[in-house]
Motif scaffolding. Structure first.
Motif, PDB file in Angstrom:
ATOM      1  N   THR A   1       0.832  -1.212   0.000  1.00  0.00           N
ATOM      2  CA  THR A   1       0.000   0.000   0.000  1.00  0.00           C
ATOM      3  C   THR A   1       0.861   1.255   0.000  1.00  0.00           C
ATOM      4  OG1 THR A   1      -0.201   0.190   2.404  1.00  0.00           O
ATOM      5  CG2 THR A   1      -1.790  -1.234   1.270  1.00  0.00           C
ATOM      6  N   LEU A   2       0.227   2.372  -0.360  1.00  0.00           N
ATOM      7  CA  LEU A   2       0.942   3.622  -0.605  1.00  0.00           C
ATOM      8  C   LEU A   2       0.933   4.550   0.603  1.00  0.00           C
ATOM      9  CD1 LEU A   2      -0.593   4.334  -4.125  1.00  0.00           C
ATOM     10  CD2 LEU A   2       1.527   3.132  -3.613  1.00  0.00           C
ATOM     11  N   GLY A   3       0.351   4.134   1.716  1.00  0.00           N
ATOM     12  CA  GLY A   3       0.284   5.014   2.884  1.00  0.00           C
ATOM     13  C   GLY A   3      -0.958   5.882   2.859  1.00  0.00           C
ATOM     14  N   ARG A   4      -1.184   6.582   3.960  1.00  0.00           N
ATOM     15  CA  ARG A   4      -2.354   7.460   4.112  1.00  0.00           C
ATOM     16  C   ARG A   4      -2.481   8.387   2.909  1.00  0.00           C
ATOM     17  NH1 ARG A   4      -6.455   6.429   7.831  1.00  0.00           N
ATOM     18  NH2 ARG A   4      -5.477   5.008   9.277  1.00  0.00           N
ATOM     19  N   GLY A   5      -3.687   8.524   2.405  1.00  0.00           N
ATOM     20  CA  GLY A   5      -3.904   9.398   1.254  1.00  0.00           C
ATOM     21  C   GLY A   5      -3.397   8.795  -0.037  1.00  0.00           C
ATOM     22  N   GLY A   6      -3.064   7.527   0.008  1.00  0.00           N
ATOM     23  CA  GLY A   6      -2.490   6.880  -1.169  1.00  0.00           C
ATOM     24  C   GLY A   6      -3.432   6.834  -2.361  1.00  0.00           C
ATOM     25  N   THR A   7      -4.730   6.860  -2.099  1.00  0.00           N
ATOM     26  CA  THR A   7      -5.670   6.800  -3.214  1.00  0.00           C
ATOM     27  C   THR A   7      -5.617   8.073  -4.050  1.00  0.00           C
ATOM     28  OG1 THR A   7      -7.087   5.319  -1.955  1.00  0.00           O
ATOM     29  CG2 THR A   7      -8.074   6.352  -3.860  1.00  0.00           C
ATOM     30  N   ASP A   8      -5.365   9.239  -3.422  1.00  0.00           N
ATOM     31  CA  ASP A   8      -5.151  10.479  -4.196  1.00  0.00           C
ATOM     32  C   ASP A   8      -3.962  10.288  -5.133  1.00  0.00           C
ATOM     33  OD1 ASP A   8      -7.187  11.694  -2.840  1.00  0.00           O
ATOM     34  OD2 ASP A   8      -5.921  13.041  -1.664  1.00  0.00           O
ATOM     35  N   LEU A   9      -2.915   9.660  -4.589  1.00  0.00           N
ATOM     36  CA  LEU A   9      -1.716   9.414  -5.395  1.00  0.00           C
ATOM     37  C   LEU A   9      -2.032   8.454  -6.543  1.00  0.00           C
ATOM     38  CD1 LEU A   9       1.306   9.904  -5.676  1.00  0.00           C
ATOM     39  CD2 LEU A   9       1.709   8.045  -4.057  1.00  0.00           C
ATOM     40  N   SER A  10      -2.777   7.375  -6.251  1.00  0.00           N
ATOM     41  CA  SER A  10      -3.194   6.446  -7.312  1.00  0.00           C
ATOM     42  C   SER A  10      -3.924   7.197  -8.416  1.00  0.00           C
ATOM     43  CB  SER A  10      -4.143   5.374  -6.756  1.00  0.00           C
ATOM     44  OG  SER A  10      -3.574   4.665  -5.689  1.00  0.00           O
ATOM     45  N   ALA A  11      -4.830   8.096  -8.021  1.00  0.00           N
ATOM     46  CA  ALA A  11      -5.639   8.824  -8.998  1.00  0.00           C
ATOM     47  C   ALA A  11      -4.757   9.720  -9.866  1.00  0.00           C
ATOM     48  CB  ALA A  11      -6.708   9.645  -8.283  1.00  0.00           C
ATOM     49  N   ALA A  12      -3.810  10.439  -9.233  1.00  0.00           N
ATOM     50  CA  ALA A  12      -2.924  11.325  -9.992  1.00  0.00           C
ATOM     51  C   ALA A  12      -2.071  10.509 -10.962  1.00  0.00           C
ATOM     52  CB  ALA A  12      -2.040  12.117  -9.037  1.00  0.00           C
ATOM     53  N   ALA A  13      -1.593   9.354 -10.493  1.00  0.00           N
ATOM     54  CA  ALA A  13      -0.718   8.530 -11.327  1.00  0.00           C
ATOM     55  C   ALA A  13      -1.484   7.921 -12.496  1.00  0.00           C
ATOM     56  CB  ALA A  13      -0.074   7.431 -10.476  1.00  0.00           C
ATOM     57  N   ILE A  14      -2.716   7.503 -12.249  1.00  0.00           N
ATOM     58  CA  ILE A  14      -3.516   6.938 -13.335  1.00  0.00           C
ATOM     59  C   ILE A  14      -3.878   8.028 -14.334  1.00  0.00           C
ATOM     60  CG2 ILE A  14      -5.815   5.975 -13.845  1.00  0.00           C
ATOM     61  CD1 ILE A  14      -5.236   4.166 -11.325  1.00  0.00           C
ATOM     62  N   ALA A  15      -4.182   9.223 -13.833  1.00  0.00           N
ATOM     63  CA  ALA A  15      -4.462  10.343 -14.739  1.00  0.00           C
ATOM     64  C   ALA A  15      -3.244  10.609 -15.626  1.00  0.00           C
ATOM     65  CB  ALA A  15      -4.836  11.587 -13.934  1.00  0.00           C
ATOM     66  N   ALA A  16      -2.051  10.589 -15.028  1.00  0.00           N
ATOM     67  CA  ALA A  16      -0.832  10.800 -15.813  1.00  0.00           C
ATOM     68  C   ALA A  16      -0.658   9.691 -16.847  1.00  0.00           C
ATOM     69  CB  ALA A  16       0.375  10.873 -14.886  1.00  0.00           C
ATOM     70  N   ALA A  17      -0.970   8.450 -16.452  1.00  0.00           N
ATOM     71  CA  ALA A  17      -0.745   7.305 -17.343  1.00  0.00           C
ATOM     72  C   ALA A  17      -1.643   7.331 -18.570  1.00  0.00           C
ATOM     73  CB  ALA A  17      -0.947   5.989 -16.572  1.00  0.00           C
ATOM     74  N   ILE A  18      -2.850   7.862 -18.431  1.00  0.00           N
ATOM     75  CA  ILE A  18      -3.771   7.850 -19.580  1.00  0.00           C
ATOM     76  C   ILE A  18      -4.053   9.257 -20.102  1.00  0.00           C
ATOM     77  CG2 ILE A  18      -4.859   5.681 -18.872  1.00  0.00           C
ATOM     78  CD1 ILE A  18      -7.276   7.323 -17.875  1.00  0.00           C
ATOM     79  N   GLY A  19      -3.235  10.229 -19.669  1.00  0.00           N
ATOM     80  CA  GLY A  19      -3.388  11.593 -20.187  1.00  0.00           C
ATOM     81  C   GLY A  19      -4.719  12.225 -19.837  1.00  0.00           C
ATOM     82  N   ALA A  20      -5.133  12.073 -18.566  1.00  0.00           N
ATOM     83  CA  ALA A  20      -6.436  12.599 -18.142  1.00  0.00           C
ATOM     84  C   ALA A  20      -6.262  13.728 -17.138  1.00  0.00           C
ATOM     85  CB  ALA A  20      -7.264  11.475 -17.512  1.00  0.00           C
ATOM     86  N   GLU A  21      -7.337  14.500 -16.935  1.00  0.00           N
ATOM     87  CA  GLU A  21      -7.405  15.394 -15.786  1.00  0.00           C
ATOM     88  C   GLU A  21      -7.925  14.598 -14.607  1.00  0.00           C
ATOM     89  OE1 GLU A  21      -9.673  18.845 -16.837  1.00  0.00           O
ATOM     90  OE2 GLU A  21      -8.509  19.200 -18.669  1.00  0.00           O
ATOM     91  N   CYS A  22      -7.734  15.146 -13.410  1.00  0.00           N
ATOM     92  CA  CYS A  22      -8.012  14.356 -12.213  1.00  0.00           C
ATOM     93  C   CYS A  22      -8.911  15.131 -11.256  1.00  0.00           C
ATOM     94  CB  CYS A  22      -6.679  14.008 -11.549  1.00  0.00           C
ATOM     95  SG  CYS A  22      -6.844  12.974 -10.104  1.00  0.00           S
ATOM     96  N   ASP A  23     -10.133  14.632 -11.055  1.00  0.00           N
ATOM     97  CA  ASP A  23     -11.058  15.267 -10.118  1.00  0.00           C
ATOM     98  C   ASP A  23     -11.071  14.481  -8.807  1.00  0.00           C
ATOM     99  OD1 ASP A  23     -11.621  16.920 -12.188  1.00  0.00           O
ATOM    100  OD2 ASP A  23     -13.755  16.416 -12.352  1.00  0.00           O
ATOM    101  N   ILE A  24     -10.677  15.169  -7.726  1.00  0.00           N
ATOM    102  CA  ILE A  24     -10.659  14.520  -6.414  1.00  0.00           C
ATOM    103  C   ILE A  24     -11.952  14.888  -5.692  1.00  0.00           C
ATOM    104  CG2 ILE A  24      -9.440  14.327  -4.203  1.00  0.00           C
ATOM    105  CD1 ILE A  24      -7.646  13.386  -6.396  1.00  0.00           C
ATOM    106  N   TYR A  25     -12.836  13.909  -5.484  1.00  0.00           N
ATOM    107  CA  TYR A  25     -14.087  14.171  -4.768  1.00  0.00           C
ATOM    108  C   TYR A  25     -13.900  13.894  -3.280  1.00  0.00           C
ATOM    109  CZ  TYR A  25     -16.751  15.118  -8.929  1.00  0.00           C
ATOM    110  OH  TYR A  25     -17.224  15.711 -10.066  1.00  0.00           O
ATOM    111  N   THR A  26     -14.283  14.878  -2.474  1.00  0.00           N
ATOM    112  CA  THR A  26     -14.094  14.766  -1.038  1.00  0.00           C
ATOM    113  C   THR A  26     -15.342  15.328  -0.364  1.00  0.00           C
ATOM    114  OG1 THR A  26     -12.646  15.446   0.763  1.00  0.00           O
ATOM    115  CG2 THR A  26     -12.766  16.933  -1.123  1.00  0.00           C
ATOM    116  N   ASP A  27     -15.260  15.625   0.937  1.00  0.00           N
ATOM    117  CA  ASP A  27     -16.467  16.107   1.623  1.00  0.00           C
ATOM    118  C   ASP A  27     -16.490  17.625   1.759  1.00  0.00           C
ATOM    119  OD1 ASP A  27     -14.400  16.095   3.369  1.00  0.00           O
ATOM    120  OD2 ASP A  27     -15.348  14.823   4.874  1.00  0.00           O
ATOM    121  N   VAL A  28     -15.554  18.329   1.120  1.00  0.00           N
ATOM    122  CA  VAL A  28     -15.612  19.798   1.102  1.00  0.00           C
ATOM    123  C   VAL A  28     -15.638  20.261  -0.352  1.00  0.00           C
ATOM    124  CG1 VAL A  28     -14.459  20.128   3.311  1.00  0.00           C
ATOM    125  CG2 VAL A  28     -13.100  20.023   1.226  1.00  0.00           C
TER     126      VAL A  28
END
Lengths: 404, 404
Positions: A147-174
């Protein structure tokens, strides 16, 4: 057509109902003609529950088997999100780290992503299937889950966005990033756009909307991010856009006021008499796992040289133990840090003067001051923190309009 | 040195404490010089919890994404067991289906194991590492996780035992297989040894200690199994050995009395007048998903031919709907099946007579009788079931000694 990676964290995945609502946000983005991939965290509470089980069997964070336990949470969440999307009539498929693969180095509990094979994702997107990737995890060289540590899913999302040339929307509670913590200053306003660097500084304050590692990754790879609320109706959250500095057409001097409570100050006098000097002091602290934040080295009234620095209050005991050999060591707790953040600060000489002026007018003593490229921080008494935040927020007119 | 696969089900994995106790059983087997591998189910409650989430998002059993959700439970359990073994000073490593791999056909929720690559297991065993395999799951030809259905972890254990030439100990919450249900006949005794076929017949009774698919697999592959209790102290559960018939040196005629409650009887008269005959009746029932158990075809008093058969009570409505076109259809509920089981029954003509004699002496009417190679079953009034079980248990002297 825009390619989007949508990331949903634990609270956005808190129950089947919340998963269904998050799925409706994905559906709305797809209906707008975007090509969409999803990255999810475990349902809120799962990671803590699993970690509790693992810890009671001797497996703390950093033990490889604990990672396999924790990764189960994201696995279940990814498949549940895929089900929710199918229920809305969309084509979707859960994707686990080993099914891409997402390659990581082998440090359990805090791995780094070293590579992502985008082929499976490209092929699913081409077929109109929404891939739902389990975040927070990768596969190491031995084929094990890490695992990537706390907040690792944000990192997964950024890395996947980079891998497929996408923008990255992080949905949270604010609903995005604010000029300061609205719990302290109700007049705080949402920032429509900020730079990656500003995000890094503001992420350190109360509302931790984005993990710093994901922002650093996005900055390095040039991924555009947005922070949005999954608690709004689909399409209703305007959010905050995180862009590279060059993409920000205009900027304000100051974009926000950040803060950190429970800071401690340590003073080491007569530093030139010490065998090892400042280098030895910081080596000892690093060895004890203490992160040093602000550092000031100056001439003491007695003639010698003093070293002063701040640490998190919870690290004070470890810091003092690490420096036990130094004579005249002193420390102080009950402090807080207030920071003025903005890319427009670069090269501006008047910001320190303004900050001193505002705090002086409020009769708030500055115990230590430090500056970086886009930030000026002052250490003050914790009692005075909220007054300091409000006074600086007003002085920089952050309540007037959404920064754009 | 014996090679052993130890399987622990949900109740043996019910909490970190129970996992630690099950680990101590593994440690005791390793300390006796055995080469040990472990297969585990999800912690009790996990599968139902996950299935509830999946179902509320439209994913019932048989939906591929549901399998990825459910498989997370065994993943976490395998890593928790590995942690528990490490805490006891043993070398252990969790193994997920895709890490071997365990190959299955692609029917979600009820896949068949088509192949297991034993190489990883052999290499771990050679290094003195205890592999802890996540049960209940495999990987299909598309590289997706697919589950094996209820009791699938028993099947995983049998298949892994076959793949590495091991014996297979199934740990559950009962101390083996008994001559009948001790809740009905307190004098029931534990069977030290039974054949796979006897196990198949006895597994159908109250205490479902072993899933039939795993027993069939073990029989086909010649895997010796034991059923033991994980609630006893390490090494204290004698259990029941399940062997091939040829390996059972001596046998009793009868090894146990099995039963099933809530049976229904259906009679279809004038079967030769029907266009399709008995074949058409059973085709209609199979089409409706109704499993037919006992079947009797006989001459009716009226001259024509009658077809009678029994079904589970919960299937009665579906059965009657499927046969709605047949005139004179009648049915009866409130029945139960009592069965005398034993490999020694083969070719013995006197068993039916004894059974009739015992039930007649108790004034219990036999509503239907059916025989198989190693079993004779009678359909009786459900009110009389417990008396029938006790009378037959006594008649065959099953209370006298442990069968060996």
């Amino acid at each position: 057509m825009t390619r989007l990676v949508l990331k949903f964290g634990g609270t956005s995945m808190g129950s089947p109902q919340r998963i269904a609502h998050s799925a409706s946000i994905v559906a709305a983005e797809a209906a707008r003609g975007n090509q969409v991939a999803v990255v999810v965290s475990a349902m809120s509470g799962e990671t803590d529950r699993y970690l509790g089980h693992a810890t009671s069997l001797g497996g703390g964070l950093g033990e490889i088997e604990t990672d396999t336990v924790l990764a189960a949470g994201e696995q279940a969440a990814a498949a549940l999100m895929a089900l929710a999307l199918k229920q809305l009539g969309l084509k979707a498929r859960s994707i686990l780290a080993w099914q891409l693969p997402i390659e990581v180095d082998g440090v359990p509990g805090s791995a780094r992503i070293t590579g992502i094979d985008g082929e499976v994702l490209e092929s699913l997107l081409a077929d109109g299937v929404i891939p739902v990737v389990a975040g927070y995890q990768g596969v190491d060289a031995q084929g094990r889950l890490v695992t990537l540590g706390r907040g690792g899913t944000d990192l997964s999302a950024a890395a996947i966005a980079a891998a497929i040339g996408a923008e990255c929307d992080i949905y949270t509670d604010v609903d995005g990033v604010f000029t300061t913590d609205p719990r302290i200053e109700p007049a705080a306003t949402r920032l429509a756009r900020i730079s990656h660097d500003e995000m890094l500084e503001l992420a350190a304050m109360g509302a931790k909307v984005l993990q710093t590692r994901s922002v650093e990754y996005a900055k390095a790879k040039g991924v555009a991010m947005r922070v949005k609320s999954s608690f709004a109706a689909p399409g209703a959250s305007a959010g905050t856009q995180v862009l590279s500095e060059s993409a920000l057409a205009e900027r304000r001097v100051v974009s926000g006021i950040a803060y950190a409570r429970a800071q401690a100050r340590i003073a080491v006098p007569g530093i030139e008499d010490s065998a090892s000097g400042p280098g030895g002091v910081f080596a000892a602290l690093a060895g004890a796992g203490v992160h040093v934040d602000m550092i000031v080295q100056g001439r003491a009234r007695s003639g010698g040289s003093n070293l002063e620095f701040s640490v998190e209050g919870r690290d004070l005991r470890a810091a003092l133990q690490a420096l036990a050999g130094h004579e005249g060591l002193s420390s102080e707790v009950g402090l807080a840090k207030v920071s003025v953040v903005g890319t427009g600060l670069r090269g501006r000489a008047d910001v320190a003067r303004t900050l001193y002026g505002v705090l002086e007018a409020e009769a708030i003593e500055v115990r230590m001051l430090a500056t970086s490229e886009i930030k000026i921080s002052a250490l003050v008494n914790e009692d005075a923190l909220e007054r300091a935040v409000r006074a600086l927020h007003a002085a920089y007119r952050l309540d007037t309009a959404v920064y754009s």
